[in-house]
Write a protein that holds these residues in place. Structure first.
Motif, PDB file in Angstrom:
ATOM      1  N   LEU A 157       0.864  -1.179   0.000  1.00 32.57           N
ATOM      2  CA  LEU A 157       0.000   0.000   0.000  1.00 32.57           C
ATOM      3  C   LEU A 157       0.899   1.227   0.000  1.00 32.57           C
ATOM      4  CD1 LEU A 157      -2.419  -1.228   2.804  1.00 32.57           C
ATOM      5  CD2 LEU A 157      -2.589  -1.622   0.343  1.00 32.57           C
ATOM      6  N   VAL A 158       0.694   2.134  -0.955  1.00 32.32           N
ATOM      7  CA  VAL A 158       1.573   3.276  -1.150  1.00 32.32           C
ATOM      8  C   VAL A 158       0.784   4.571  -1.045  1.00 32.32           C
ATOM      9  CG1 VAL A 158       3.117   4.433  -2.799  1.00 32.32           C
ATOM     10  CG2 VAL A 158       3.012   1.916  -2.726  1.00 32.32           C
ATOM     11  N   ALA A 159       1.350   5.565  -0.361  1.00 29.99           N
ATOM     12  CA  ALA A 159       0.859   6.942  -0.380  1.00 29.99           C
ATOM     13  C   ALA A 159       2.090   7.810  -0.599  1.00 29.99           C
ATOM     14  CB  ALA A 159       0.153   7.319   0.916  1.00 29.99           C
ATOM     15  N   SER A 160       2.060   8.648  -1.635  1.00 31.59           N
ATOM     16  CA  SER A 160       3.236   9.433  -2.001  1.00 31.59           C
ATOM     17  C   SER A 160       2.862  10.856  -2.375  1.00 31.59           C
ATOM     18  CB  SER A 160       3.964   8.775  -3.179  1.00 31.59           C
ATOM     19  OG  SER A 160       5.000   9.603  -3.655  1.00 31.59           O
ATOM     20  N   GLN A 161       3.344  11.804  -1.576  1.00 35.58           N
ATOM     21  CA  GLN A 161       3.123  13.206  -1.934  1.00 35.58           C
ATOM     22  C   GLN A 161       3.986  13.577  -3.141  1.00 35.58           C
ATOM     23  OE1 GLN A 161       4.085  16.252   1.032  1.00 35.58           O
ATOM     24  NE2 GLN A 161       2.223  17.322   0.406  1.00 35.58           N
ATOM     25  N   ALA A 162       5.234  13.095  -3.190  1.00 33.67           N
ATOM     26  CA  ALA A 162       6.120  13.391  -4.323  1.00 33.67           C
ATOM     27  C   ALA A 162       5.534  12.853  -5.634  1.00 33.67           C
ATOM     28  CB  ALA A 162       7.508  12.809  -4.079  1.00 33.67           C
ATOM     29  N   GLY A 163       4.932  11.663  -5.563  1.00 35.35           N
ATOM     30  CA  GLY A 163       4.309  11.067  -6.742  1.00 35.35           C
ATOM     31  C   GLY A 163       2.873  11.499  -6.944  1.00 35.35           C
ATOM     32  N   ASN A 164       2.320  12.232  -5.976  1.00 34.04           N
ATOM     33  CA  ASN A 164       0.938  12.712  -6.013  1.00 34.04           C
ATOM     34  C   ASN A 164      -0.043  11.576  -6.272  1.00 34.04           C
ATOM     35  OD1 ASN A 164      -1.113  14.685  -5.827  1.00 34.04           O
ATOM     36  ND2 ASN A 164      -1.176  14.864  -8.053  1.00 34.04           N
ATOM     37  N   CYS A 165       0.101  10.483  -5.476  1.00 31.50           N
ATOM     38  CA  CYS A 165      -0.773   9.336  -5.723  1.00 31.50           C
ATOM     39  C   CYS A 165      -0.894   8.446  -4.499  1.00 31.50           C
ATOM     40  CB  CYS A 165      -0.251   8.509  -6.891  1.00 31.50           C
ATOM     41  SG  CYS A 165       1.288   7.651  -6.541  1.00 31.50           S
ATOM     42  N   MET A 166      -1.875   7.568  -4.578  1.00 31.32           N
ATOM     43  CA  MET A 166      -2.019   6.424  -3.680  1.00 31.32           C
ATOM     44  C   MET A 166      -2.171   5.201  -4.585  1.00 31.32           C
ATOM     45  SD  MET A 166      -4.610   7.780  -0.694  1.00 31.32           S
ATOM     46  CE  MET A 166      -4.359   6.350   0.382  1.00 31.32           C
ATOM     47  N   ALA A 167      -1.645   4.062  -4.130  1.00 35.92           N
ATOM     48  CA  ALA A 167      -1.730   2.846  -4.943  1.00 35.92           C
ATOM     49  C   ALA A 167      -1.872   1.625  -4.045  1.00 35.92           C
ATOM     50  CB  ALA A 167      -0.491   2.701  -5.825  1.00 35.92           C
ATOM     51  N   ILE A 168      -2.498   0.594  -4.609  1.00 38.24           N
ATOM     52  CA  ILE A 168      -2.605  -0.712  -3.968  1.00 38.24           C
ATOM     53  C   ILE A 168      -2.044  -1.733  -4.945  1.00 38.24           C
ATOM     54  CG2 ILE A 168      -4.148  -2.502  -3.078  1.00 38.24           C
ATOM     55  CD1 ILE A 168      -6.184  -0.237  -2.452  1.00 38.24           C
ATOM     56  N   TYR A 169      -1.023  -2.472  -4.484  1.00 37.81           N
ATOM     57  CA  TYR A 169      -0.449  -3.570  -5.259  1.00 37.81           C
ATOM     58  C   TYR A 169      -0.839  -4.870  -4.577  1.00 37.81           C
ATOM     59  CZ  TYR A 169       2.574  -0.119  -7.517  1.00 37.81           C
ATOM     60  OH  TYR A 169       3.052   0.952  -8.227  1.00 37.81           O
ATOM     61  N   ARG A 170      -1.240  -5.839  -5.386  1.00 35.16           N
ATOM     62  CA  ARG A 170      -1.558  -7.174  -4.869  1.00 35.16           C
ATOM     63  C   ARG A 170      -0.757  -8.178  -5.664  1.00 35.16           C
ATOM     64  NH1 ARG A 170      -5.610 -11.257  -5.899  1.00 35.16           N
ATOM     65  NH2 ARG A 170      -6.493  -9.913  -7.504  1.00 35.16           N
ATOM     66  N   ASN A 171       0.072  -8.960  -4.965  1.00 38.78           N
ATOM     67  CA  ASN A 171       0.927  -9.965  -5.601  1.00 38.78           C
ATOM     68  C   ASN A 171       1.779  -9.362  -6.719  1.00 38.78           C
ATOM     69  OD1 ASN A 171      -0.111 -11.924  -3.863  1.00 38.78           O
ATOM     70  ND2 ASN A 171      -1.835 -12.298  -5.225  1.00 38.78           N
ATOM     71  N   GLY A 172       2.291  -8.150  -6.464  1.00 40.91           N
ATOM     72  CA  GLY A 172       3.192  -7.484  -7.404  1.00 40.91           C
ATOM     73  C   GLY A 172       2.526  -6.754  -8.549  1.00 40.91           C
ATOM     74  N   VAL A 173       1.210  -6.766  -8.608  1.00 42.61           N
ATOM     75  CA  VAL A 173       0.475  -6.108  -9.691  1.00 42.61           C
ATOM     76  C   VAL A 173      -0.270  -4.906  -9.127  1.00 42.61           C
ATOM     77  CG1 VAL A 173      -1.371  -6.392 -11.406  1.00 42.61           C
ATOM     78  CG2 VAL A 173       0.203  -8.282 -10.931  1.00 42.61           C
ATOM     79  N   ARG A 174      -0.117  -3.766  -9.791  1.00 47.45           N
ATOM     80  CA  ARG A 174      -0.859  -2.595  -9.333  1.00 47.45           C
ATOM     81  C   ARG A 174      -2.333  -2.791  -9.662  1.00 47.45           C
ATOM     82  NH1 ARG A 174       0.692   3.040 -11.743  1.00 47.45           N
ATOM     83  NH2 ARG A 174      -0.619   2.258 -13.399  1.00 47.45           N
ATOM     84  N   GLU A 175      -3.139  -2.936  -8.621  1.00 44.24           N
ATOM     85  CA  GLU A 175      -4.568  -3.202  -8.764  1.00 44.24           C
ATOM     86  C   GLU A 175      -5.390  -1.925  -8.758  1.00 44.24           C
ATOM     87  OE1 GLU A 175      -6.243  -6.599  -8.548  1.00 44.24           O
ATOM     88  OE2 GLU A 175      -4.270  -7.027  -9.355  1.00 44.24           O
ATOM     89  N   ALA A 176      -4.904  -0.877  -8.075  1.00 43.68           N
ATOM     90  CA  ALA A 176      -5.660   0.372  -7.992  1.00 43.68           C
ATOM     91  C   ALA A 176      -4.676   1.523  -7.799  1.00 43.68           C
ATOM     92  CB  ALA A 176      -6.653   0.332  -6.829  1.00 43.68           C
ATOM     93  N   VAL A 177      -4.982   2.662  -8.406  1.00 44.91           N
ATOM     94  CA  VAL A 177      -4.164   3.865  -8.251  1.00 44.91           C
ATOM     95  C   VAL A 177      -5.061   5.075  -8.431  1.00 44.91           C
ATOM     96  CG1 VAL A 177      -3.472   4.011 -10.689  1.00 44.91           C
ATOM     97  CG2 VAL A 177      -1.994   4.988  -8.926  1.00 44.91           C
ATOM     98  N   LYS A 178      -4.726   6.149  -7.765  1.00 51.00           N
ATOM     99  CA  LYS A 178      -5.447   7.397  -7.952  1.00 51.00           C
ATOM    100  C   LYS A 178      -4.478   8.556  -7.794  1.00 51.00           C
ATOM    101  CE  LYS A 178      -7.066   8.826  -3.395  1.00 51.00           C
ATOM    102  NZ  LYS A 178      -6.833  10.241  -3.511  1.00 51.00           N
ATOM    103  N   SER A 179      -4.772   9.648  -8.447  1.00 46.92           N
ATOM    104  CA  SER A 179      -3.998  10.873  -8.273  1.00 46.92           C
ATOM    105  C   SER A 179      -4.389  11.516  -6.957  1.00 46.92           C
ATOM    106  CB  SER A 179      -4.276  11.847  -9.413  1.00 46.92           C
ATOM    107  OG  SER A 179      -3.797  11.324 -10.620  1.00 46.92           O
ATOM    108  N   GLY A 180      -3.409  12.114  -6.309  1.00 49.94           N
ATOM    109  CA  GLY A 180      -3.655  12.826  -5.067  1.00 49.94           C
ATOM    110  C   GLY A 180      -3.530  11.941  -3.850  1.00 49.94           C
ATOM    111  N   MET A 181      -3.242  12.590  -2.738  1.00 50.87           N
ATOM    112  CA  MET A 181      -3.169  11.947  -1.424  1.00 50.87           C
ATOM    113  C   MET A 181      -3.222  13.069  -0.406  1.00 50.87           C
ATOM    114  SD  MET A 181       0.033  12.705   0.046  1.00 50.87           S
ATOM    115  CE  MET A 181       0.514  11.426   1.145  1.00 50.87           C
ATOM    116  N   THR A 182      -3.353  12.728   0.843  1.00 48.55           N
ATOM    117  CA  THR A 182      -3.313  13.747   1.893  1.00 48.55           C
ATOM    118  C   THR A 182      -2.229  13.369   2.890  1.00 48.55           C
ATOM    119  OG1 THR A 182      -5.005  12.604   3.212  1.00 48.55           O
ATOM    120  CG2 THR A 182      -5.762  14.298   1.694  1.00 48.55           C
ATOM    121  N   PRO A 183      -1.373  14.311   3.252  1.00 48.54           N
ATOM    122  CA  PRO A 183      -0.340  14.008   4.229  1.00 48.54           C
ATOM    123  C   PRO A 183      -0.951  13.629   5.572  1.00 48.54           C
ATOM    124  CG  PRO A 183       0.158  16.051   3.085  1.00 48.54           C
ATOM    125  CD  PRO A 183      -1.243  15.663   2.710  1.00 48.54           C
TER     126      PRO A 183
END
Length: 111
Positions: free
Chosen positions: A77-103
């Motif tokens: 599970l990733v949250a990145s201000q530098a990348g301006n995104c949040m992501a969910i990887y399952r078994n090495g595959v990015r299953e979901a991503v969105k632009s933006g995140m909140t610190p």
């Protein structure tokens, strides 16, 4: 314990019996502006990744195409201000991503 405020990746292996009203991990009492939580999966079968302010962009969710119950799954599970995104990887595959995140609000937190 200090929680990273703008960049975080949480990885874990998990095998659940089924979807339920459950959190894989959760930091302290609920405060919508400061959530560090994952429901993998929640009762509705959806994976929820919460970091920061969940009412203003700090939540990412998706529903796996088939149930993950009874099987070992690896999540990142990733949250990145530098990348301006949040992501969910399952078994090495990015299953979901969105632009933006909140610190996550800075400060000492006890889990």
């Amino acid at each position: 314990m200090h929680i990273p405020t703008t960049e975080i990746t949480v990885e874990f292996w998990q095998k659940v019996a089924g979807a339920a009203y459950q959190s894989t991990f959760c930091l302290g009492a609920f405060n919508a502006a400061a959530v560090f939580n994952a429901h993998v999966p929640y009762a509705d079968g959806t994976i929820y990744w919460d970091f920061g302010d969940i009412e203003h962009g700090g939540r990412l969710s998706y529903t796996p195409p088939v149930s993950i119950a009874g099987t070992w799954q690896h999540f990142a599970l990733v949250a990145s201000q530098a990348g301006n995104c949040m992501a969910i990887y399952r078994n090495g595959v990015r299953e979901a991503v969105k632009s933006g995140m909140t610190p996550f609000p800075a400060g000492p937190w006890i889990g």
